[in-house]
Design an enzyme around this catalytic site. Structure first.
Site, PDB file in Angstrom:
ATOM      1  N   TYR A  15      19.608   4.112 -15.505  1.00 38.75           N
ATOM      2  CA  TYR A  15      18.694   2.750 -15.811  1.00 38.75           C
ATOM      3  C   TYR A  15      19.673   1.924 -16.866  1.00 38.75           C
ATOM      4  CZ  TYR A  15      15.843   5.446 -12.737  1.00 38.75           C
ATOM      5  OH  TYR A  15      15.125   6.027 -11.942  1.00 38.75           O
ATOM      6  N   TRP A  55      11.874   2.091  -5.242  1.00 34.01           N
ATOM      7  CA  TRP A  55      12.707   2.586  -6.297  1.00 34.01           C
ATOM      8  C   TRP A  55      14.348   2.142  -5.810  1.00 34.01           C
ATOM      9  CZ3 TRP A  55      16.130   7.408  -6.036  1.00 34.01           C
ATOM     10  CH2 TRP A  55      16.572   7.430  -7.098  1.00 34.01           C
ATOM     11  N   HIS A  93       3.197   8.060 -13.389  1.00 32.56           N
ATOM     12  CA  HIS A  93       4.630   8.064 -13.703  1.00 32.56           C
ATOM     13  C   HIS A  93       5.236   7.372 -14.859  1.00 32.56           C
ATOM     14  CE1 HIS A  93       8.650  10.097 -12.249  1.00 32.56           C
ATOM     15  NE2 HIS A  93       8.999   8.759 -12.494  1.00 32.56           N
ATOM     16  N   ASP A 117       0.692  11.683 -11.815  1.00 35.72           N
ATOM     17  CA  ASP A 117       2.199  11.648 -11.735  1.00 35.72           C
ATOM     18  C   ASP A 117       2.673  12.065 -10.475  1.00 35.72           C
ATOM     19  OD1 ASP A 117       4.735  11.030 -12.113  1.00 35.72           O
ATOM     20  OD2 ASP A 117       5.274  13.190 -12.674  1.00 35.72           O
ATOM     21  N   SER A 148      11.781  11.489 -15.460  1.00 36.08           N
ATOM     22  CA  SER A 148      12.000  10.980 -14.150  1.00 36.08           C
ATOM     23  C   SER A 148      13.216  11.339 -13.776  1.00 36.08           C
ATOM     24  CB  SER A 148      11.746   9.426 -13.956  1.00 36.08           C
ATOM     25  OG  SER A 148      11.625   9.237 -12.551  1.00 36.08           O
ATOM     26  N   TYR A 149      14.163  10.459 -13.293  1.00 34.55           N
ATOM     27  CA  TYR A 149      15.686  10.584 -12.995  1.00 34.55           C
ATOM     28  C   TYR A 149      16.387  11.469 -14.184  1.00 34.55           C
ATOM     29  CZ  TYR A 149      20.046  10.055 -10.766  1.00 34.55           C
ATOM     30  OH  TYR A 149      21.369  10.522 -10.175  1.00 34.55           O
TER      31      TYR A 149
END
Length: 578
Positions: free
Chosen positions: A41, A160, A285, A256, A112-113
């Site tokens: 990101y 997403w 999340h 989440d 997350s990622y």
């Protein structure tokens, strides 16, 4: 301590591709542990600084490395999705362990990622990687990121893909094209209209925003594969836990989308004898504050002042201090599990998950055959089996053309579908939602732990979905969702070998609602919803046996929930004695 900042530091990968990172280091000479995060990101965006202040950590005696993953922002190469993070994670840890000023020990952090990039690096087995701190992390495609018991996480995938992945990618790869303003403008338009129109497109293989963007098509189709495919198996962390040599501090939220993965990772690591810790707040999340959905859980729930003690950087630092520097701090005296109990809105510690004192208590569904909407005769009875005379079942029609719209829960979607605890009044007024409610509770009732429902069902369709939702009804009649789950009937026995159902045949199914921690206060009631859609969070079951990816045809199904003495449909609550 003064801090040195270096931008776009090159990090070579084994295939010659160069990834780039920002580095924060103490100015003073010496050898320091390295704290690494790898994200798609943008290392220069707010995403990279939300969980940990690199300047504070550098002042505390750490080297902090924030890296753009392959094919994103300043890093070279072509983005290939999650699979690339295994080898690139290993190579980056190797570089970090040997960079100037490193003492050879590496820890990782991120959400997350960039929580998954931690697991991928740990799976690669580099001996220098000592600890990870995955927050709201997934470890398997069938545990919330791609699918939920066979139902496709369409709401997450589409939003997403368009918002977080494709918009930066098209700006990166096509900014010099004469068509760039038109391409970018169309993509922004598609993202802006996803909630009201894009989500509803069929078949998914013709998803117009993806075709117009023509960016990362392989990644989109990998996400879309509605089967237990090689692509999803290849990125699963499950086969790698036994060989990991890291300790883990996990952070998750009751709302989440990756709650199940977070809890299961903690349990797996603990069983393997690794140092494993878990914090679960009342969070979604991306919202770790005290105001979540329709509720305010109090300042102690806010991660910026967790339990009125720690901000996110301090929470991370005490973990890294203990595991990378050997500092004796208060962490050693704390039990490994810290959870937020909703309802009472208090934090509590425990030694294990599920809590050792848990008493699993069945709560049975009953009615006179008219459990449609909250004002009719659906009842819940705790610990008492339906009588032999309770032969009334409940039937409703599920029309994929008019699905129950998503209303809160464990979501990661567009803003028109906010996650978390939401008032269910509108949902419960529908004729295709069965509602079962307990008597008013005179004493507090705590449920903390895994949640499962067992239903006996029939359908007129070849394939369909059944969804169960647990709610807390307050004195004013407001019904707030706690947890939910789905079963796509073709996957009821196996994800790898789907089987259609026989219309009219009775099937016993188990619905995994994941977990929660909540105290039903005196004056409140327990409520269970049963329905067949939660769209666009989960893609609609077309009731034909065909895939959303290939077909736009659907039929209405007649659904029946049995709840008699021979078919005692119930939800199993993890009651904590008081």
């Amino acid at each position: 301590m003064r801090v040195v900042f270096e931008r776009n530091v090159p990090i070579p990968m084994r295939d010659g591709v160069t990834l780039r990172a920002n580095v924060f280091r103490p100015e003073a000479d010496g050898k320091y542990p390295v704290i690494l995060t790898r994200l798609p990101y943008g290392k220069d965006t707010a995403f990279s600084y939300a969980l940990l202040d690199p300047v504070r950590m550098a002042e505390a005696g750490y080297i902090v490395v924030i890296q753009d993953v392959r094919g994103r922002f300043s890093s070279e190469g072509q983005y290939k999705g999650f699979i690339q993070e295994f080898d690139d994670g290993y190579d980056t840890v190797e570089w970090a362990a040997n960079m100037p000023g490193s003492n050879g020990s590496v820890g990782m952090y991120g959400a997350s990622y960039f929580a998954f990039t931690q697991w991928a690096a740990a799976a690669s087995g580099h001996p220098a990687l000592k600890v990870v701190t995955p927050m709201v992390a997934f470890d398997d495609g069938w545990g919330g990121v791609g699918f939920r018991n066979g139902a496709y996480e369409w709401g997450l995938a589409a939003s997403w893909y368009l918002g977080a992945m494709v918009l930066p990618e098209i700006a990166r790869t096509k900014k010099d094209s004469p068509d760039f303003p038109l391409l970018f403008g169309r993509l922004v338009h598609d993202a802006d209209h996803l909630s009201e129109s894009g989500y509803f497109e069929l078949p998914l293989k013709d998803f117009a925003p993806m075709k117009r963007a023509d960016v990362l098509p392989e990644f989109f189709h990998q996400m879309l594969e509605n089967r237990y495919s090689d692509a999803w198996r290849a990125i699963s962390i499950h086969p790698h836990y036994d060989s990991m040599q890291v300790d883990a501090h996990l952070i998750g939220g009751w709302y989440d989308v990756f709650l199940k993965s977070t809890i299961e990772s903690f349990v797996r690591m603990k069983k393997l004898g690794r140092e494993a810790r878990l914090v679960i707040g009342p969070w979604t999340h991306s919202n770790y504050g005290n105001g979540v959905g329709d509720l305010d859980f109090g300042m102690a729930a806010n991660s910026n002042f967790l339990d009125l003690k720690y901000d996110p950087t301090a929470l991370h630092q005490r973990w890294f201090d203990a595991r990378l520097k050997g500092v004796e701090n208060e962490l050693a005296a704390e039990p490994p599990l810290r959870i937020f109990v909703m309802g009472e809105n208090k934090w509590r510690f425990s030694s294990d998950w599920p809590l050792p004192e848990t008493v699993y208590t069945p709560v049975y569904l009953t009615s006179g055959g008219h459990a449609h909407s909250s004002s009719t005769d659906g009842k819940l009875t705790m610990g008492t089996l339906p009588s032999e005379n309770s032969a009334d079942n409940d039937t409703y029609a599920y029309d994929p053309g008019d699905p129950v719209l998503t209303n809160g829960g464990n979501l990661l979607m567009t803003p028109l579908y906010p996650p978390g605890p939401k008032d269910q009044t509108t949902t419960e007024a529908r004729e295709d939602v069965l509602v079962y409610t307990s008597d008013v509770l005179s004493q507090p009732l705590e449920i903390t732990g895994p949640l499962k429902a067992k239903l006996w069902v029939t359908s007129s369709a070849k394939d369909t979905d059944f969804i169960v939702r647990l709610c807390d009804v307050d004195e004013k009649g407001r019904s707030i969702n706690l947890a939910d789950g789905v079963v796509r009937m073709r996957y009821r026995n196996s994800f790898e070998h789907p089987e259609l159902i026989v219309p009219g045949e009775v099937y016993e199914i188990e619905v995994d609602l994941w977990a929660t921690s909540n105290v039903y206060l005196p004056g409140h009631r327990i409520r269970v919803q049963v329905t067949s859609s939660n769209f666009p969070r989960w893609n609609r079951n077309l009731n034909t046996g065909a895939s959303n990816e290939e077909s736009a045809e659907f039929v209405t199904a007649t659904q029946t929930i049995l709840h008699d003495a021979n078919h005692p449909s119930h939800i199993l609550l993890p009651v904590i004695p008081r």
